[in-house]
Design a protein around this motif. Structure first.
Motif, PDB file in Angstrom:
ATOM      1  N   ILE A 110       3.698  -6.859   6.611  1.00  0.00           N
ATOM      2  CA  ILE A 110       2.843  -6.355   7.153  1.00  0.00           C
ATOM      3  C   ILE A 110       1.441  -7.027   6.826  1.00  0.00           C
ATOM      4  CG2 ILE A 110       3.463  -4.108   8.092  1.00  0.00           C
ATOM      5  CD1 ILE A 110       1.587  -2.850   6.064  1.00  0.00           C
ATOM      6  N   ARG A 111       1.360  -8.066   5.878  1.00  0.00           N
ATOM      7  CA  ARG A 111       0.182  -8.551   5.233  1.00  0.00           C
ATOM      8  C   ARG A 111      -0.534  -9.151   6.340  1.00  0.00           C
ATOM      9  NH1 ARG A 111       2.017 -11.298   0.151  1.00  0.00           N
ATOM     10  NH2 ARG A 111       2.614  -9.161  -0.402  1.00  0.00           N
ATOM     11  N   SER A 112      -0.009 -10.100   6.968  1.00  0.00           N
ATOM     12  CA  SER A 112      -0.690 -11.008   7.982  1.00  0.00           C
ATOM     13  C   SER A 112      -1.396  -9.966   9.001  1.00  0.00           C
ATOM     14  CB  SER A 112      -0.013 -12.008   8.682  1.00  0.00           C
ATOM     15  OG  SER A 112       0.198 -12.970   7.969  1.00  0.00           O
ATOM     16  N   ALA A 113      -0.611  -8.957   9.389  1.00  0.00           N
ATOM     17  CA  ALA A 113      -1.261  -8.081  10.469  1.00  0.00           C
ATOM     18  C   ALA A 113      -2.290  -7.246   9.536  1.00  0.00           C
ATOM     19  CB  ALA A 113      -0.167  -7.251  10.853  1.00  0.00           C
ATOM     20  N   GLY A 114      -2.183  -6.724   8.517  1.00  0.00           N
ATOM     21  CA  GLY A 114      -3.112  -5.838   7.700  1.00  0.00           C
ATOM     22  C   GLY A 114      -4.275  -6.669   7.702  1.00  0.00           C
ATOM     23  N   GLN A 115      -4.178  -8.023   7.401  1.00  0.00           N
ATOM     24  CA  GLN A 115      -5.429  -8.745   7.006  1.00  0.00           C
ATOM     25  C   GLN A 115      -6.132  -9.068   8.583  1.00  0.00           C
ATOM     26  OE1 GLN A 115      -6.764  -9.215   4.470  1.00  0.00           O
ATOM     27  NE2 GLN A 115      -8.595 -11.168   4.768  1.00  0.00           N
TER      28      GLN A 115
END
Ligand code: BGC
Length: 515
Positions: free
Chosen positions: A421-426
């Motif tokens: 979820i790193r890209s989404a979180g960012q």
């Protein structure tokens, strides 16, 4: 997860390998992405106060300002929605773009997103500088926004992934460092171009944004992608080699294995957007929304966008106002360095807490001074000594922001999310940040007109709320390897219940791993 012989520090393991020149160089180059954002933040305020710019694109505002002799209410002197829209529209474009950037970053790599950012921003800045009508001006603002959206989405993730755990905070803060340098340089450029006779100074100010975007583009061409992204996109061998190169050792087995484990978990996830909504990601989701929201509610962009206007409102002369803006810009840069030096030693929380307290005290001091001099009517002036004190308190406030919410507002969201979820979180972090940057940019002059000195108490109230929130709900992430962050969440008194046992990498072998 790779097992034995691993020491635990600050809740995370130490991998083999150290800080290489290569990784420092790559991170410095990538961080230049922050220059795009910073230059833009700093340039708009000055440009919108240049008469030749106003008379060309915003004649009604220009005439209103020229005729404005009767209005003695200082609080409302500069209130104009149309004009602020020029500044704030860019952030709406950045907001939308960050969602596209999230998919590009995930599917094609961090490097491609940075390249897109540099190129689009470059085209936007040239168009901006040669704009002959309002349509071109707006189109170029939107292009700049797309560039900022892509840069702000990809650069912090790139930095968090490239950096060795021990200095992840410092390297990641290179992004904020570049933002502050961009703001300061823009202030200095405006200071110079405002003096140009012939009415084209604003064109130079706007077109010079091409320089940071060129730096970013060239950097992106030569930068390698992150090992995390290589594994994510199915190139494990390339990733291992890159990891060996950036860590300066052949023995990267532990870290590499953690990357592979994290990627396997990530691949089970089909849709990162649906995914981040699941209860198990609730802590990260909430933090990725609240941190940027709070960052903007510190009121920092009141100073960054409108420092010259604010100082003029408070009775400073033209030259003194521009100079004061340069002073706050300088304080911003220097204090970001302080943060870089101490963040991996003292941790994130202590900076958040000290910074919060200092900001509240300074905001109250400024609010009280303005209340005493300008009251509710908005009529009055400061003596020279009082004006200097206001400047001192504003610098104290900027300093506190610069070692707390400024850099940490970008660092924390980029390091707390697991890979899937790193890209989404960012993207959520960037878009919430952009949305509230837009609201503050758009609303500040009207808020000042209506809330008067109370505006400073309004922001002080929010800083109090966020400081209390951080002290209870934000776990310390210093020295924790990025792919092991779930362990920190799991151990937290409030968030722990959301994290399933199997989400903690190596949970079954954890005890063995501790020496
Ligand atoms: C914020 C910007 C702000 C800048 C000031 C950044 O972290 O996101 O909105 O203008 O810091 O240095």
């Amino acid at each position: 997860m790779a097992g034995g012989g691993i020491s635990v520090q600050g809740g995370g393991r130490n991998y083999e390998g150290g800080v290489t020149v290569f990784v420092v160089f790559a991170c410095v180059a990538a961080a230049t992405g922050g220059l795009l954002f910073g230059y833009d933040i700093g340039i708009s305020g000055g440009v919108t106060s240049m008469e030749s710019f106003l008379s060309k694109f915003f004649p009604s505002v220009y005439h209103k300002m020229k005729n404005e002799t009767a209005d003695q209410n200082q609080y409302c002197k500069f209130d104009s929605q149309l004009l602020t829209l020029f500044t704030s529209s860019l952030y709406i474009a950045a907001l939308v773009a960050s969602f596209f950037a999230s998919s590009v970053t995930r599917r094609f790599g961090r490097k491609i997103s940075m390249l897109v950012a540099g190129l689009v921003f470059f085209i936007g800045s040239i168009l901006n500088g040669i704009a002959i009508n309002i349509i071109i001006l707006i189109i170029s603002r939107l292009l700049l926004g797309v560039g900022v959206g892509f840069a702000n989405q990809s650069v912090p993730v790139y930095l968090a992934e490239m950096a060795p755990t021990k200095i992840r905070g410092a390297l990641n803060m290179g992004f904020q460092m570049a933002i502050t340098i961009g703001i300061l340089v823009a202030g200095l450029v405006n200071f110079g171009t405002a003096k140009i006779k012939g009415g084209y100074g604003w064109r130079i100010s706007l077109a010079l944004a091409a320089i940071p975007s060129l730096i970013m583009t060239v950097s992106a061409i030569f930068l390698p992608d992150t090992p995390n992204s290589m594994v994510e996109r199915g190139h494990p061998e390339k990733a291992r080699k890159m990891l060996q190169k950036i860590r300066g050792t052949d023995n990267v087995n532990d870290e590499f294995q953690d990357l592979v484990d994290a990627t396997e978990a990530a691949h089970k996830v089909e849709n990162q957007w649906g995914n981040i909504m699941q209860p198990r990601y609730r802590p990260q989701l909430i933090i990725c929304v609240l941190i940027p929201f709070f960052q903007q509610l510190t009121g920092i962009n009141v100073i960054m966008f409108y420092a010259p206007v604010l100082f003029k409102t408070l009775g400073f002369g033209d030259e003194a106002s521009l100079m004061s803006a340069v002073i706050t810009g300088g304080v911003n840069v220097v204090c970001t360095v302080v943060s870089m030096v101490v963040v991996d030693k003292f941790g994130r929380k202590v900076l958040f807490l000290e910074g919060g307290l200092q900001m509240v005290l300074c905001q109250i001091a400024v609010g009280v001074m303005i209340a005493l001099q300008f009251g509710l009517s908005g009529q009055g002036t400061f003596t020279k000594a009082e004006a200097n004190w206001v400047l001192v308190f504003i610098c104290g406030y900027v300093a506190a922001f610069a070692w707390s919410w400024g850099p940490l507002g970008w660092l924390v969201p980029s390091e707390i999310c697991p890979l899937e979820i790193r890209s989404a979180g960012q993207a959520i972090n960037v878009s919430v940040n952009m949305f509230f940057t837009f609201l503050i940019g758009q609303g500040f002059l009207t808020m000042l007109c209506h809330l008067k000195f109370g505006l400073f108490f309004f922001f002080a109230g929010w800083v109090t709320v966020m400081t209390i929130f951080v002290s209870f709900f934000l776990p310390e992430t210093k020295n924790v390897p990025i792919e092991e962050m779930n362990r920190v969440w799991k151990a937290h008194w409030f968030w722990g219940k959301y994290i399933p046992d199997e989400a903690v990498i190596g949970h079954d072998k954890h005890d063995k791993a501790v020496v």
